[in-house]
Design an enzyme around this catalytic site. Sequence first.
Site, PDB file in Angstrom:
ATOM      1  CG  ASP A 291      -1.619   1.395   0.993  1.00  0.00           C
ATOM      2  OD1 ASP A 291      -2.082   2.064  -0.378  1.00  0.00           O
ATOM      3  OD2 ASP A 291      -2.514   1.683   1.846  1.00  0.00           O
ATOM      4  CD  GLU A 323      -4.571   6.725  -0.463  1.00  0.00           C
ATOM      5  OE1 GLU A 323      -6.101   5.824  -0.410  1.00  0.00           O
ATOM      6  OE2 GLU A 323      -4.066   6.404   0.040  1.00  0.00           O
ATOM      7  CD  GLU A 324      -2.410   5.217   2.824  1.00  0.00           C
ATOM      8  OE1 GLU A 324      -2.934   5.799   3.603  1.00  0.00           O
ATOM      9  OE2 GLU A 324      -1.877   4.341   2.238  1.00  0.00           O
ATOM     10  CG  ASP A 352      -4.453   2.552  -2.949  1.00  0.00           C
ATOM     11  OD1 ASP A 352      -3.632   1.261  -2.340  1.00  0.00           O
ATOM     12  OD2 ASP A 352      -5.429   3.263  -2.138  1.00  0.00           O
ATOM     13  CG  HIS A 446      -2.526   1.519   6.857  1.00  0.00           C
ATOM     14  ND1 HIS A 446      -3.947   2.996   6.715  1.00  0.00           N
ATOM     15  CD2 HIS A 446      -2.641   1.554   5.698  1.00  0.00           C
ATOM     16  CE1 HIS A 446      -4.103   3.318   5.582  1.00  0.00           C
ATOM     17  NE2 HIS A 446      -3.130   2.541   5.227  1.00  0.00           N
TER      18      HIS A 446
HETATM   19 ZN   LIG Z   1      -3.557   2.998  -0.320  1.00  0.00          ZN
END
Ligand SMILES: [Zn+2]
Length: 507
Positions: A291, A323-324, A352, A446
């Site tokens: 990711d 993006e995050e 993604d 994450h």
């Molecule tokens: Zn992502």
Amino acid sequence: MVFSSGFALCAAITGAAALQVPFLSSNVQTPLGHPSGSKPLVNSTELQDLISGDRLMIRANKLYEIAKLGEEEFNHPTRVIGSAGHTGTLDYIYEEILKLGDYYDISNQSFPAVSGHVYESRLVLGDKVAQSAAPMGLTPPTKDREPVHGDLVLVENSGCQSTDFPDSVKGQIAFIQRGICPFGTKSEHAGRKGAIAAIVYNTEKDGVQGTLGNPSPYHIATFGLSGEEAEPIIQKLQKNKTIDAIAYIDAEVNTIHTNNIIAQTTQGDPENCVMLGAHSDSVAEGPGINDDGSGTISLIEVATQLTKFNVTNCVRFAWWAGEEEGLLGSDYYVATLSEKENAKIRLFMDYDMMASPNFAYQIYNATNAVNPHGSEELRDLYIDWYKSQGLNYTFIPFDGRSDYDGFIRNGIPGGGIATGAEAIKTKEEAEMFGGKAGSWLDPCYHQLCDDLGNVNVTAFVVSTKLIAHSVATYAKSLKGFPERELDIAASKVYGEGVKYHGSKLFI
Ligand SMILES: [Zn+2]
Ligand SMILES: *[C@@H]1O[C@H](CO)[C@@H](O)[C@H](O)[C@H]1NC(C)=O
Ligand SMILES: *[C@@H]1O[C@H](CO)[C@@H](O)[C@H](O)[C@H]1NC(C)=O
Ligand SMILES: *[C@@H]1O[C@H](CO)[C@@H](O)[C@H](O)[C@H]1NC(C)=O
Ligand SMILES: *[C@@H]1O[C@H](CO)[C@@H](O)[C@H](O)[C@H]1NC(C)=O
Ligand SMILES: *[C@@H]1O[C@H](CO)[C@@H](O)[C@H](O)[C@H]1NC(C)=O
Ligand SMILES: *[C@@H]1O[C@H](CO)[C@@H](O)[C@H](O)[C@H]1NC(C)=O
Ligand SMILES: *[C@@H]1O[C@H](CO)[C@@H](O)[C@H](O)[C@H]1NC(C)=O
């Protein structure tokens, strides 16, 4: 066929060497039907055949080395915006595309990005520590980054109007129901009324992982709370019982500058662009190899292999930053397009998370009923490809969790594929794709362990071939693909009912 042998030769060479071997060098026979020195028009099968797991993994290894540049500041590998791991990623993308010579025009788009970091937080309600309390993304700290004390004050309705907040909330802690308007709006109203902290409780049993979104000077320290923990509290407050609370958030919100990288083919009709994107940044917690290191790499590799062909329509690759933190780079890009430039983008394809270890082949369920016309044609292109490969696929909600959001809201058809984040693999999905039922599709989503071990090469190759197919198909011809509906785009509102903005809820 001459092409096939030529491609086989190139495909057999992995690593950087292949990039330096021009496909049609002087000692390779010029194929029939093409003027000398010209390239063949892009062919999906041939472009897909150039995608190899070895080449993708060489790039993944490189990206992990780059993520390690973040260790000095973060004590672990990361490519979060502002880190050396992220600037290293940008340099890598830029250099890889620059190597491809005049096939692409490359540009950097700098933009301001807010990034928040919560160092510590705690919420005590009455005499109990609230287990489900989660500080909202981009929340400011409590006063002086110290614990604050106050009584809980129940806010009327959903706290979307300032009149929902009684004056008695001044100096106290606002207790607000989730729904109707964004979390940021509730926090702002509470702040204007002088509350010292705010709690947004869920209307469902579980917790709320939200974000306040764009910072406001009136935002105050804000937590999300599960409906389960909120329920007994609401009952007491409705009986006029006093509940005191201690709220503590030590956090920081900073604005930094980072950039998107855009590469557009110099060939192809610039009035009709096929656009695709992946995000170059990771979260702070880890190196983000799946990711979205995976999508970043897929795009670099497809951009590289595409140079062996000629295109009819312009192809525009984007590597988004931020993006995050809430789709910052893609939002900025779309927001700053003139109407004329917006109209040149025929569609946007989002890539993604292409290599989740416990993957499912997911297609965003983007339909024309609620999205710009063309979204559904793109969705069907993905469906047809999986079918043609004899592979299973599932639909996932097209609900604002990645960079397509800004495009849809601004009238540009969009869609994409993914291989799964923190959703739990069902028994049916395990039958369809293999892997482990009951576990997350990406068990390291994450987290620190989103490293080189967090990649399924089979899924990575399949996804990248499909990306290649999508690019080849539309770069060759947009015949039959809906024209941009400019009037409708301007008058119709898309994105209603969308609950996410990036990985976090905002409403
Ligand atoms: Zn992502
Ligand atoms: C690409 O195709 C166009 C139109 O078919 C042609 O004019 C152009 O020369 C080609 N370019 C290359 C680099 O092959
Ligand atoms: C694309 O390439 C494949 C493999 O070389 C070939 O069989 C096919 O005919 C080509 N398609 C077109 C439209 O040229
Ligand atoms: C664009 O950004 C890349 C990556 O940060 C950098 O290497 C490059 O020098 C920049 N180029 C220009 C023209 O600013
Ligand atoms: C709580 O207090 C409000 C305002 O003082 C009053 O209108 C309401 O009737 C009280 N509710 C209960 C259950 O005592
Ligand atoms: C896809 O979205 C449409 C609405 O746009 C909905 O009717 C349909 O049920 C959805 N399909 C799946 C499989 O989620
Ligand atoms: C597709 O899913 C079915 C179960 O629904 C399974 O039997 C089949 O083997 C799967 N196909 C592939 C290619 O995995
Ligand atoms: C990737 O997925 C395939 C298909 O489910 C499986 O056979 C393979 O073992 C997986 N590879 C890794 C490294 O987990």
